[in-house]
Design an enzyme around this catalytic site. Structure first.
Site, mmCIF file in Angstrom:
data_model
loop_
_atom_site.group_PDB
_atom_site.id
_atom_site.type_symbol
_atom_site.label_atom_id
_atom_site.label_comp_id
_atom_site.label_asym_id
_atom_site.label_seq_id
_atom_site.Cartn_x
_atom_site.Cartn_y
_atom_site.Cartn_z
ATOM 1 N N LYS A 106 -15.819 -1.252 4.325
ATOM 2 C CA LYS A 106 -16.303 -2.221 3.341
ATOM 3 C C LYS A 106 -16.351 -3.627 3.941
ATOM 4 O O LYS A 106 -17.320 -4.351 3.763
ATOM 5 C CB LYS A 106 -15.393 -2.251 2.093
ATOM 6 C CG LYS A 106 -15.312 -0.946 1.344
ATOM 7 C CD LYS A 106 -14.528 -1.099 0.039
ATOM 8 C CE LYS A 106 -13.085 -1.513 0.228
ATOM 9 N NZ LYS A 106 -12.242 -0.535 0.937
ATOM 10 N N ARG A 156 -1.874 4.604 0.843
ATOM 11 C CA ARG A 156 -3.044 3.830 0.393
ATOM 12 C C ARG A 156 -4.177 4.758 -0.033
ATOM 13 O O ARG A 156 -4.883 4.483 -0.992
ATOM 14 C CB ARG A 156 -3.503 2.884 1.507
ATOM 15 C CG ARG A 156 -2.507 1.744 1.715
ATOM 16 C CD ARG A 156 -2.734 1.015 3.021
ATOM 17 N NE ARG A 156 -3.995 0.332 3.062
ATOM 18 C CZ ARG A 156 -4.646 0.037 4.194
ATOM 19 N NH1 ARG A 156 -4.143 0.397 5.362
ATOM 20 N NH2 ARG A 156 -5.773 -0.616 4.146
ATOM 21 N N ARG A 189 -9.990 -3.004 -8.172
ATOM 22 C CA ARG A 189 -9.361 -1.819 -7.603
ATOM 23 C C ARG A 189 -8.683 -0.969 -8.668
ATOM 24 O O ARG A 189 -8.113 0.071 -8.360
ATOM 25 C CB ARG A 189 -8.312 -2.274 -6.624
ATOM 26 C CG ARG A 189 -8.291 -1.467 -5.345
ATOM 27 C CD ARG A 189 -7.923 -2.334 -4.275
ATOM 28 N NE ARG A 189 -7.340 -1.876 -3.100
ATOM 29 C CZ ARG A 189 -7.568 -2.503 -1.949
ATOM 30 N NH1 ARG A 189 -8.418 -3.502 -1.889
ATOM 31 N NH2 ARG A 189 -6.947 -2.124 -0.886
ATOM 32 N N ARG A 196 -8.138 0.735 14.152
ATOM 33 C CA ARG A 196 -8.511 -0.623 13.709
ATOM 34 C C ARG A 196 -7.561 -1.658 14.290
ATOM 35 O O ARG A 196 -6.346 -1.467 14.305
ATOM 36 C CB ARG A 196 -8.482 -0.672 12.182
ATOM 37 C CG ARG A 196 -8.722 -2.091 11.658
ATOM 38 C CD ARG A 196 -9.271 -2.114 10.283
ATOM 39 N NE ARG A 196 -8.309 -1.701 9.270
ATOM 40 C CZ ARG A 196 -8.587 -1.669 7.973
ATOM 41 N NH1 ARG A 196 -9.785 -1.998 7.553
ATOM 42 N NH2 ARG A 196 -7.679 -1.275 7.109
ATOM 43 N N ARG A 231 -2.778 -3.983 11.714
ATOM 44 C CA ARG A 231 -2.214 -4.407 10.429
ATOM 45 C C ARG A 231 -0.999 -3.548 10.122
ATOM 46 O O ARG A 231 -1.008 -2.348 10.363
ATOM 47 C CB ARG A 231 -3.257 -4.192 9.317
ATOM 48 C CG ARG A 231 -4.112 -5.399 9.061
ATOM 49 C CD ARG A 231 -5.294 -5.082 8.193
ATOM 50 N NE ARG A 231 -4.946 -4.445 6.917
ATOM 51 C CZ ARG A 231 -5.831 -4.208 5.948
ATOM 52 N NH1 ARG A 231 -7.092 -4.537 6.113
ATOM 53 N NH2 ARG A 231 -5.460 -3.642 4.821
HETATM 54 P P1 AMP Z 1 -7.373 -4.448 1.698
HETATM 55 O O1 AMP Z 1 -7.444 -5.493 2.756
HETATM 56 O O2 AMP Z 1 -8.517 -4.560 0.724
HETATM 57 O O3 AMP Z 1 -7.227 -3.057 2.265
HETATM 58 O O4 AMP Z 1 -6.047 -4.742 0.842
HETATM 59 C C1 AMP Z 1 -4.781 -4.697 1.449
HETATM 60 C C2 AMP Z 1 -3.694 -4.724 0.383
HETATM 61 O O5 AMP Z 1 -3.838 -5.900 -0.402
HETATM 62 C C3 AMP Z 1 -3.697 -3.587 -0.620
HETATM 63 O O6 AMP Z 1 -3.074 -2.414 -0.156
HETATM 64 C C4 AMP Z 1 -2.961 -4.232 -1.790
HETATM 65 O O7 AMP Z 1 -1.580 -4.300 -1.535
HETATM 66 C C5 AMP Z 1 -3.505 -5.646 -1.765
HETATM 67 N N1 AMP Z 1 -4.751 -5.798 -2.562
HETATM 68 C C6 AMP Z 1 -5.950 -6.239 -2.101
HETATM 69 N N2 AMP Z 1 -6.868 -6.266 -3.068
HETATM 70 C C7 AMP Z 1 -6.243 -5.810 -4.185
HETATM 71 C C8 AMP Z 1 -6.651 -5.586 -5.530
HETATM 72 N N3 AMP Z 1 -7.917 -5.811 -5.934
HETATM 73 N N4 AMP Z 1 -5.722 -5.127 -6.404
HETATM 74 C C9 AMP Z 1 -4.459 -4.892 -6.044
HETATM 75 N N5 AMP Z 1 -4.003 -5.054 -4.791
HETATM 76 C C10 AMP Z 1 -4.883 -5.519 -3.869
#
Ligand code: AMP
Length: 212
Positions: A13, A167, A88, A123, A156
């Site tokens: 994404k 996740r 989400r 990654r 990460r």
């Molecule tokens: P991402 O970079 O989108 O994979 O997000 C990494 C982490 O950030 C997730 O595993 C959550 O802990 C938190 N996070 C990011 N976006 C959201 C969201 N829309 N709702 C809840 N947690 C989020």
């Protein structure tokens, strides 16, 4: 244009959102990037969400919606934006609807968990600017060094294999139902992830071409 990019963590994404930003001249908004920036700066918000982020749990809808509502009021969002990794949960999608924010499309990027696990394993992200690379599929020109800013490339914390499993579980149980949510609103589009980034972009642009 207002777009949502849906899909499992690691499906690409962020990569596609960056490309779409250049093609469509609208910003990509990643709540994950915003929260990671807060953690890096040790802000009160960053400290509050650290434990959740590191273990692959979702942070609360309230926090995310406040962050996002503020961000989309910035002048660069006036002509639209691309949401990457938000909403989400159904709760977040409902909150956006209640705030009167409507979308032209919610595009879901699809791939299998096996491919995603392989992708996330390779990654690497820049610890300075957040740019994303893959050891095999989109390597940096110099191993371990960001092409864009020269920062160090790291894995990460939440890309560790046991956290990735969490996740993906959270994605399937809590985020995937958003497909049905946006389908009933008539704006769900599906793009199957392709072998190359460029091919996936082409598919995405074709789908977006239908709604422009
Ligand atoms: P991402 O970079 O989108 O994979 O997000 C990494 C982490 O950030 C997730 O595993 C959550 O802990 C938190 N996070 C990011 N976006 C959201 C969201 N829309 N709702 C809840 N947690 C989020």
């Amino acid at each position: 244009m207002k777009l949502i990019l849906l899909g499992a963590p690691g499906v690409g994404k962020g990569t596609q959102a960056d490309i779409l930003t250049r093609e469509l001249h609208i910003p990509a908004i990643s709540t994950g990037n915003m929260l990671r920036a807060a953690m890096k700066d040790h802000t009160p918000l960053g400290e509050k969400v650290r434990e959740y982020m590191d273990t692959g749990k979702l942070v609360s809808d309230e926090i995310v919606i406040e962050l996002l509502s503020n961000r989309i009021q910035d002048p660069d969002c006036a002509n639209g934006f691309i949401l990457d990794g938000v909403p989400r949960t159904i709760g977040q999608a409902e909150a956006l609807e209640q705030a009167g924010i409507s979308f032209d499309a919610a595009v879901v990027l699809e791939n299998s968990d096996d491919v995603i696990i392989e992708r996330i394993g390779g990654r690497r992200v820049c610890e300075v600017c957040g740019a994303s690379y893959h050891l095999k599929h989109s390597p940096a020109k110099v191993d371990g060094v960001c092409d864009k800013c020269g920062g160090k490339l790291v894995q990460r914390k939440d890309d560790a294999p046991e956290t990735v499993k969490n996740r993906l579980e959270v994605y399937h149980s809590t985020t995937e139902p958003l497909k049905g949510f946006y389908e009933t609103r008539g704006i769900l589009k599906t793009v199957y992830d392709q072998p190359t980034i460029a091919e996936t972009t082409r598919e995405l642009m074709a789908v977006l071409g239908e709604i422009r």
